[in-house]
Each structure stands twice: as structure tokens, then as C-alpha cells.
Design a protein around this motif. Structure first.
Motif, PDB file in Angstrom:
ATOM      1  N   ARG A 189      31.730  43.477  38.222  1.00 41.05           N
ATOM      2  CA  ARG A 189      32.235  43.536  39.605  1.00 41.05           C
ATOM      3  C   ARG A 189      33.766  43.619  39.595  1.00 41.05           C
ATOM      4  NH1 ARG A 189      30.536  44.618  44.906  1.00 41.05           N
ATOM      5  NH2 ARG A 189      32.408  44.195  46.094  1.00 41.05           N
ATOM      6  N   LEU A 190      34.375  42.739  38.813  1.00 41.42           N
ATOM      7  CA  LEU A 190      35.840  42.736  38.734  1.00 41.42           C
ATOM      8  C   LEU A 190      36.344  44.092  38.235  1.00 41.42           C
ATOM      9  CD1 LEU A 190      38.448  41.070  38.951  1.00 41.42           C
ATOM     10  CD2 LEU A 190      38.145  40.451  36.542  1.00 41.42           C
ATOM     11  N   CYS A 191      35.664  44.620  37.248  1.00 42.39           N
ATOM     12  CA  CYS A 191      36.063  45.912  36.682  1.00 42.39           C
ATOM     13  C   CYS A 191      35.989  47.004  37.751  1.00 42.39           C
ATOM     14  CB  CYS A 191      35.140  46.222  35.504  1.00 42.39           C
ATOM     15  SG  CYS A 191      35.438  47.827  34.803  1.00 42.39           S
TER      16      CYS A 191
ATOM     17  N   SER B 298      40.973  49.634  42.998  1.00 39.95           N
ATOM     18  CA  SER B 298      42.326  49.344  43.510  1.00 39.95           C
ATOM     19  C   SER B 298      43.345  50.247  42.828  1.00 39.95           C
ATOM     20  CB  SER B 298      42.828  47.918  43.327  1.00 39.95           C
ATOM     21  OG  SER B 298      41.919  47.061  42.886  1.00 39.95           O
ATOM     22  N   HIS B 299      43.136  50.489  41.542  1.00 44.10           N
ATOM     23  CA  HIS B 299      44.068  51.358  40.819  1.00 44.10           C
ATOM     24  C   HIS B 299      44.006  52.779  41.380  1.00 44.10           C
ATOM     25  CE1 HIS B 299      46.600  52.597  37.534  1.00 44.10           C
ATOM     26  NE2 HIS B 299      45.722  53.516  37.164  1.00 44.10           N
TER      27      HIS B 299
ATOM     28  N   ARG C 158      43.257  44.306  45.549  1.00 37.87           N
ATOM     29  CA  ARG C 158      41.826  44.009  45.735  1.00 37.87           C
ATOM     30  C   ARG C 158      41.585  43.405  47.107  1.00 37.87           C
ATOM     31  NH1 ARG C 158      40.835  40.339  41.332  1.00 37.87           N
ATOM     32  NH2 ARG C 158      38.748  40.050  42.157  1.00 37.87           N
ATOM     33  N   VAL C 159      42.535  42.607  47.603  1.00 38.56           N
ATOM     34  CA  VAL C 159      42.384  42.031  48.950  1.00 38.56           C
ATOM     35  C   VAL C 159      42.320  43.160  49.978  1.00 38.56           C
ATOM     36  CG1 VAL C 159      43.512  40.603  50.708  1.00 38.56           C
ATOM     37  CG2 VAL C 159      43.559  39.900  48.317  1.00 38.56           C
ATOM     38  N   GLU C 160      43.169  44.155  49.796  1.00 39.17           N
ATOM     39  CA  GLU C 160      43.157  45.284  50.750  1.00 39.17           C
ATOM     40  C   GLU C 160      41.813  46.022  50.728  1.00 39.17           C
ATOM     41  OE1 GLU C 160      47.715  46.803  51.209  1.00 39.17           O
ATOM     42  OE2 GLU C 160      46.883  46.890  49.164  1.00 39.17           O
TER      43      GLU C 160
END
Ligand code: GLN
Length: 296
Positions: free
Chosen positions: A28-30, A36-37, A43-45
């Protein structure tokens, strides 16, 4: 048929399942970091815009990032960044990705200075031997205002990354970078350093087969390979650092927990040091060996 329209929420969910199925850790983080990149958003956005549709260009760009990760390229080389000591560092395949456990070196160096244990405590001269991305040298220059920091590496490419990082943190004038194999750039005639810090290559040549592909295929072998038992550079640093330390100066080396006992024995055999200790990292593994040069 019109191409499928993806929204952020949906593409994250689908990509997470896909990455998990392919055995990528922290799927998930990946998925979030790569999106985001791609979108140049935090990530908040992303979370504040979960229903935003993606253009076909954005989807294609994201897919190519995900493909790189599936080939086990580390996330940090894809995004070009890694955090260390709460600072952002640029990374490229020319440098080792800074590890959390290496913060222990910075923490310990700081503790020595705060405890007034350096001979020139207000303006200590510190060497980061094998600086790579410059993470240790830069964190120390930030923490210790009066310090004169030297950072060396055998790799020109690594030094270019380290210099960029120093510039990014406005420390270019505080850190002197030099290229060369271990002590080659330095002169032992003046024993200049209050503290020598190093995270040398310490992976045993025999262990490369067992490293995750992220490390063995992508990270620079020159920054990892410690040859036989991983002790080649550790041994040279212990045996030769006495000549470059001021009396009472400190040596701090990161290593594998299995190497620490041998390192302590080597320290004794040099007869240059009056004190030695090994310290544990946040996983409760001996990770750092510290020694103080005899006073006079
Ligand atoms: N800690 C790194 C690893 O686990 C090794 C770092 C080094 O050799 N300096 O792969």
C-alpha cells in the motif's frame, strides 16, 4: 471502446493488490509513494483527492514506475529521495540508500560532543570516511554548528551526490569533500581528527547470494562488499585510524552485529586505544563499535 478512467482511490487499491500478489513488501505504501511521485503531490494530498480522475498520461507514467518496482528497484532510487535524521537526501544508484540504523552513528557522535568528550569540543574536526550520499557528514554538520566536517569517498559519482545534498542543505561551505581510497586523501603527520566516523562496506562477500534483490541488484557493490567476512575495511579502519586521530579522539564504526566482537579484539591488538565499547541499534543488535584513542 473508450479507455478506462481511473480515479486515485481505485488505482491505489488495484495497484496495492497487484504489488502484494507479486511479493513486494509494504504494497500500500509503495503504491501511494509512487503515485505521489508521479503526480508530484504529497500522500496527504492524494487522500484529499481520492475521487480525482487521472489522465491517460498520468496512468501510463504511474504504470512505468510500478513496473520498475516490480523488477525490485528500490523505491528510493525510483523517487530519488530518502529521509535520514529527519532530513531529505537525494539518492541515486551511485550511493547506498541511508539506513535507519546508521542514525545511531550520528546520535552517538552527538552524545560525545554534548558530554564534552571531544578534545576541541566547540570546533571539532570530524571525518566521515566513505560518505556515500553524505548523510552522516551532513547530519553532523547540521547538529554540531562549529564542526569542521570532512567527507571522503573513493567514488566520484557518490561524491557528486553528496555535494548536491550538502548544497541542498546549505552546508556546501561547511563540508570538505575529497576523493580517494580510505586514508589516501589525508595526511597522518598532523593527526587532525577529533572524531572519525564510518559506515564502511561490511557485507561478507559470501553473503551476497542471500541479500534481497533490491540490495544485490541495485545498490552499489562497492559500498557494500566488505570482502572476506565483511571485515576488510573495518580491519583497515581500526588498524590505521589511530594515526589520524588526535590523542583522546574517537572512532565510531558501523558494522554487522556478528562482526563486533572481532572488531573489539582488533581494537585491543592495535594498542592505540584506551577505551572500547559496542552499542546496540533500535532493533537491539550490536551495530556500532566505538573506541577512544589513548591520551598521548
Ligand atoms: N546495512 C547494509 C545492509 O544491510 C550494509 C551497509 C554496509 O555495508 N555499509 O545491506
Amino acid at each position: 471502446m473508450t479507455p478506462k478512467k481511473w480515479a486515485i482511490r481505485e488505482i491505489l487499491n488495484v495497484t496495492t493488490v497487484f504489488l502484494r500478489d507479486k511479493g513486494i513488501e509494504g504494497p500500500r505504501l509503495c503504491a501511494e509513494v509512487l503515485l505521489s511521485h508521479q503526480l508530484k503531490k504529497s500522500r496527504v494530498e492524494l487522500y484529499l483527492a481520492l475521487d480525482r480522475p487521472l489522465s491517460s498520461c498520468e496512468v501510463a507514467g504511474y504504470r512505468s514506475l510500478v513496473r520498475r518496482r516490480l523488477k525490485r528497484e528500490p523505491l528510493q532510487y525510483i523517487t530519488g529521495h530518502q529521509e535520514f535524521w529527519s532530513l531529505e537526501f537525494l539518492v541515486s544508484p551511485a550511493v547506498l540508500i541511508p539506513r535507519a540504523e546508521t542514525e545511531l552513528l550520528v546520535e552517538e557522535a552527538n552524545r560525545l560532543r554534548k558530554g564534552n568528550l571531544l578534545s576541541s569540543n566547540s570546533e571539532p574536526v570530524i571525518l566521515d570516511l566513505g560518505t556515500g550520499s553524505g548523510a552522516i557528514a551532513i547530519s553532523l554538520a547540521k547538529e554540531i554548528e562549529g564542526a569542521a566536517v570532512w567527507a571522503s569517498d573513493i567514488s566520484f559519482e557518490a561524491l557528486a551526490v553528496a555535494r548536491k545534498n550538502a548544497k541542498h542543505h546549505n552546508l556546501a561551505r561547511r563540508i570538505r569533500f575529497c576523493q580517494g581510497d580510505l586514508w589516501q586523501p589525508f595526511s597522518s603527520s598532523t593527526s587532525p581528527f577529533d572524531m572519525i566516523i564510518s559506515n564502511p562496506p561490511y557485507v561478507p562477500a559470501e553473503a551476497f547470494k542471500t541479500l534481497p534483490p533490491e540490495v544485490s541488484y541495485y545498490e552499489p557493490r562497492i559500498a557494500l562488499d566488505g570482502h572476506e567476512n565483511g571485515m576488510h575495511f573495518i580491519k583497515r579502519i581500526i588498524e590505521e585510524s589511530g594515526a589520524y586521530l588526535k590523542p583522546g579522539g574517537w572512532l565510531l564504526i558501523e558494522m554487522d552485529p556478528d562482526q563486533t566482537e572481532r572488531a573489539l579484539r582488533l581494537i585491543d591488538s592495535t594498542q592505540s586505544f584506551s577505551y572500547k565499547e559496542r552499542l546496540m541499534d533500535y532493533r537491539k543488535k550490536y551495530r556500532l563499535v566505538k573506541a577512544q584513542k589513548k591520551n598521548g
